[in-house]
Design a protein around this motif. Sequence first.
Motif, PDB file in Angstrom:
ATOM      1  N   GLY A 133     -30.297 -62.393   8.112  1.00  0.00           N
ATOM      2  CA  GLY A 133     -30.977 -63.577   7.598  1.00  0.00           C
ATOM      3  C   GLY A 133     -31.098 -64.758   8.534  1.00  0.00           C
ATOM      4  O   GLY A 133     -31.770 -65.739   8.214  1.00  0.00           O
ATOM      5  N   TYR A 139     -35.161 -55.654   6.520  1.00  0.00           N
ATOM      6  CA  TYR A 139     -33.997 -56.536   6.549  1.00  0.00           C
ATOM      7  C   TYR A 139     -34.217 -57.813   5.751  1.00  0.00           C
ATOM      8  O   TYR A 139     -33.277 -58.544   5.477  1.00  0.00           O
ATOM      9  CB  TYR A 139     -33.658 -56.917   7.993  1.00  0.00           C
ATOM     10  N   GLY A 140     -35.461 -58.111   5.401  1.00  0.00           N
ATOM     11  CA  GLY A 140     -35.764 -59.306   4.641  1.00  0.00           C
ATOM     12  C   GLY A 140     -36.064 -60.499   5.520  1.00  0.00           C
ATOM     13  O   GLY A 140     -36.183 -60.404   6.751  1.00  0.00           O
ATOM     14  N   LEU A 141     -36.151 -61.659   4.888  1.00  0.00           N
ATOM     15  CA  LEU A 141     -36.441 -62.901   5.592  1.00  0.00           C
ATOM     16  C   LEU A 141     -35.389 -63.167   6.666  1.00  0.00           C
ATOM     17  O   LEU A 141     -34.195 -62.999   6.431  1.00  0.00           O
ATOM     18  CB  LEU A 141     -36.455 -64.063   4.598  1.00  0.00           C
ATOM     19  N   GLY A 142     -35.834 -63.566   7.834  1.00  0.00           N
ATOM     20  CA  GLY A 142     -34.902 -63.906   8.902  1.00  0.00           C
ATOM     21  C   GLY A 142     -34.365 -62.726   9.672  1.00  0.00           C
ATOM     22  O   GLY A 142     -33.501 -62.884  10.536  1.00  0.00           O
ATOM     23  N   THR A 190     -32.824 -68.984   3.856  1.00  0.00           N
ATOM     24  CA  THR A 190     -34.134 -69.605   3.656  1.00  0.00           C
ATOM     25  C   THR A 190     -34.019 -70.764   2.680  1.00  0.00           C
ATOM     26  O   THR A 190     -34.609 -71.841   2.892  1.00  0.00           O
ATOM     27  CB  THR A 190     -35.153 -68.573   3.142  1.00  0.00           C
ATOM     28  N   LEU A 229     -35.124 -66.279  11.579  1.00  0.00           N
ATOM     29  CA  LEU A 229     -35.586 -67.201  10.549  1.00  0.00           C
ATOM     30  C   LEU A 229     -36.302 -68.383  11.198  1.00  0.00           C
ATOM     31  O   LEU A 229     -35.688 -69.198  11.879  1.00  0.00           O
ATOM     32  CB  LEU A 229     -34.411 -67.680   9.703  1.00  0.00           C
ATOM     33  N   GLY A 282     -30.983 -63.354   3.861  1.00  0.00           N
ATOM     34  CA  GLY A 282     -32.234 -64.011   4.216  1.00  0.00           C
ATOM     35  C   GLY A 282     -32.670 -65.002   3.157  1.00  0.00           C
ATOM     36  O   GLY A 282     -33.147 -66.106   3.465  1.00  0.00           O
ATOM     37  N   GLU A 283     -32.507 -64.637   1.894  1.00  0.00           N
ATOM     38  CA  GLU A 283     -32.860 -65.547   0.804  1.00  0.00           C
ATOM     39  C   GLU A 283     -31.948 -66.768   0.802  1.00  0.00           C
ATOM     40  O   GLU A 283     -32.401 -67.907   0.588  1.00  0.00           O
ATOM     41  CB  GLU A 283     -32.754 -64.807  -0.531  1.00  0.00           C
ATOM     42  N   SER A 314     -28.572 -57.763   3.746  1.00  0.00           N
ATOM     43  CA  SER A 314     -29.363 -58.540   4.693  1.00  0.00           C
ATOM     44  C   SER A 314     -30.464 -59.312   3.983  1.00  0.00           C
ATOM     45  O   SER A 314     -30.722 -60.483   4.295  1.00  0.00           O
ATOM     46  CB  SER A 314     -29.968 -57.618   5.759  1.00  0.00           C
ATOM     47  N   ARG A 315     -31.088 -58.680   3.003  1.00  0.00           N
ATOM     48  CA  ARG A 315     -32.159 -59.364   2.265  1.00  0.00           C
ATOM     49  C   ARG A 315     -31.603 -60.549   1.473  1.00  0.00           C
ATOM     50  O   ARG A 315     -32.238 -61.609   1.399  1.00  0.00           O
ATOM     51  CB  ARG A 315     -32.888 -58.378   1.363  1.00  0.00           C
TER      52      ARG A 315
END
Length: 261
Positions: free
Chosen positions: A87, A80-83, A40, A91, A36-37, A32-33
Amino acid sequence: MTDTPIKTHRDGHVLEVTLDRPKANAIDLATSRIMGEVFTAFRDDPDLRVAIVTGAGEKFFCPGWDLKAAAEGDAVDGDYGLGGFGGLQELRGLNKPVIAAVNGICCGGGLELALSADIILAADHASFALPEIRSGTVADAASIKLPKRIPYHIAMEMLFTGRWLDADEAARWGMINHIYPAADLMAEARKMAALLASGPPLVYAAIKEVVREAEDMKFQDAMNRITKSQFETVEKLYRSEDQLEGARAFAEKRDPVWKGQ
């Protein structure tokens, strides 16, 4: 990318994002991270205009949360990271079209991921469900989104019972846009992406911001925000070279050349 559960391929203005985690393309916290990257970076790259998200293989698009990873210590409320999960769901400022090409089983968080896209294309063997009820948990994002996308009673039946929809029924209720033979799915997704990539990116951005922000607003309140210049993307569009280019191209009876400026 190669040694990663997320494969990306860039073709002009289009980014293809493939979830590739055998055997089922389930998403754990680390995946998930990464997603997100990736999304993004897509959002922030001015040369990218459209994204396609799909799953590797022919059986699974994504079944959602990786329960095996959860059993080994991944917390369901972890980072979960960005978003957010996958992701895409949370976001901010993602004002570019995203196409989900659903190539197989699409359930739980995988369905929530697909619902985060703007257009959903599906293979003819794809299937959809929210089976969280059977494991004693809630499909939180789907509980918010799905009753707004399809008839309330159908959404609630899916949430309450976990029953499966085949591609034909999903299309009948308006959950997905189009169904294609599995062998044609990615070609059709790329065709759709190429069509969108040839269009005016500033207009897409304005459409996405207005649709997103106006979802829970009264019509007149949303219109007042537009007339009072309170939508950043709309104001950027109205002051852009592309706005003039559209008018000139129409007057000159030619195809416009969009620069996103």
